[in-house]
Design a protein around this motif. Structure first.
Motif, short mmCIF file in Angstrom:
data_model
loop_
_atom_site.label_atom_id
_atom_site.label_comp_id
_atom_site.label_asym_id
_atom_site.label_seq_id
_atom_site.Cartn_x
_atom_site.Cartn_y
_atom_site.Cartn_z
N GLU A 81 9.74 15.60 -0.15
CA GLU A 81 8.84 14.89 0.77
C GLU A 81 9.18 13.23 0.85
O GLU A 81 9.51 12.67 0.05
N ASP A 82 8.89 12.68 2.05
CA ASP A 82 9.12 11.28 2.32
C ASP A 82 8.26 10.55 1.11
O ASP A 82 8.83 9.42 0.72
N ASP A 137 1.33 12.36 1.02
CA ASP A 137 1.18 11.98 2.43
C ASP A 137 -0.40 12.21 2.76
O ASP A 137 -0.47 13.51 2.58
N VAL A 138 -0.77 11.52 4.04
CA VAL A 138 -1.98 11.97 4.69
C VAL A 138 -1.64 11.38 6.13
O VAL A 138 -1.09 10.31 6.24
N THR A 159 4.82 4.15 5.34
CA THR A 159 4.33 5.00 6.46
C THR A 159 5.76 6.08 6.59
O THR A 159 6.85 5.32 6.37
N ALA A 160 5.22 6.98 7.12
CA ALA A 160 6.36 8.04 7.56
C ALA A 160 6.06 8.84 8.80
O ALA A 160 4.82 8.92 9.12
N ARG A 161 6.89 9.45 9.54
CA ARG A 161 6.48 10.44 10.51
C ARG A 161 6.64 12.00 9.89
O ARG A 161 7.75 12.29 9.21
N GLU A 169 5.67 15.67 15.92
CA GLU A 169 5.35 14.47 14.74
C GLU A 169 4.20 13.84 14.72
O GLU A 169 3.40 13.68 15.85
N ILE A 170 3.68 13.27 13.65
CA ILE A 170 2.42 12.57 13.69
C ILE A 170 2.87 11.43 12.42
O ILE A 170 3.55 11.84 11.51
N ASP A 171 2.02 10.42 12.53
CA ASP A 171 2.25 9.37 11.44
C ASP A 171 1.44 9.73 10.27
O ASP A 171 0.40 10.27 10.49
N ALA A 172 2.24 9.23 9.23
CA ALA A 172 1.45 9.73 7.95
C ALA A 172 1.60 8.37 6.96
O ALA A 172 2.45 7.64 7.21
#
Length: 182
Positions: A81-82, A137-138, A159-161, A169-172
């Protein structure tokens, strides 16, 4: 871990306890209801039983009220995970000291009772007892979850995608739990 019980103003008891195999159908039903209201999760609703039972689960908990599963949370082993990668890079720690917080949700009819916080604190206690830091992440769209994590003292890592579905994709936002008290 002992079961944690709480009685609400109406006298109804809610219990936070380790999840069992028999809880999965109720948790899956609650998950589908959450998705219908919030769009959470962005994946997994087509096969909720499998989504609730990924590889590497360390421990999962449910919130039970009136015989119904109304909440869920889990910790699992890192799987690339990022948030894990960010924490390891920033801290110099190793993955064997990390647990990934995942699958936290509260059924719409049980919100506003502090169940998300109680489930997260249960996970933090487990992590502390096993000398682990919780990372997660959320999605940025999940503002209520972000407020919860920040209220609990989680530190923003970056932050990550988040990739899901077929090319979506969504920002997290990535977080780590507070350092254990010395």
């Amino acid at each position: 871990m002992r079961n944690e019980m709480h009685r609400d103003a109406a006298g109804q008891t809610t219990t936070i306890r380790p999840r069992t195999e028999a809880d999965l159908p109720g948790a899956a039903a609650a998950l589908v209801a959450v998705h219908a209201v919030d769009g959470y999760p962005v994946e997994g609703v087509d096969a909720p039983l499998e989504w609730l039972s990924p590889a590497g689960v360390l421990q999962a908990w449910v919130a039970e009220k009136g015989g119904e599963i109304v909440g869920h949370a889990m910790l699992s082993r890192p799987q690339g995970e990022d948030a894990v990668e960010m924490w390891l890079e920033q801290s110099g720690d190793t993955a064997d000291h990390v647990a990934v917080g995942a699958r936290l949700f509260i059924a719409p009819e049980a919100r506003g009772e502090g169940l998300g916080e109680r489930l997260m604190r249960t996970g933090f206690d487990y992590a502390r007892d096993h000398r682990l830091r919780v990372v997660l992440d959320v999605m940025t769209k999940d503002k209520t979850a972000i407020r919860l994590y920040e209220r609990l003292g989680m530190q923003r890592l970056g932050t990550a995608r988040h990739a899901y579905g077929e090319g979506q994709e969504i920002d997290a936002v990535c977080y780590v739990s507070p350092a254990p008290e010395a």
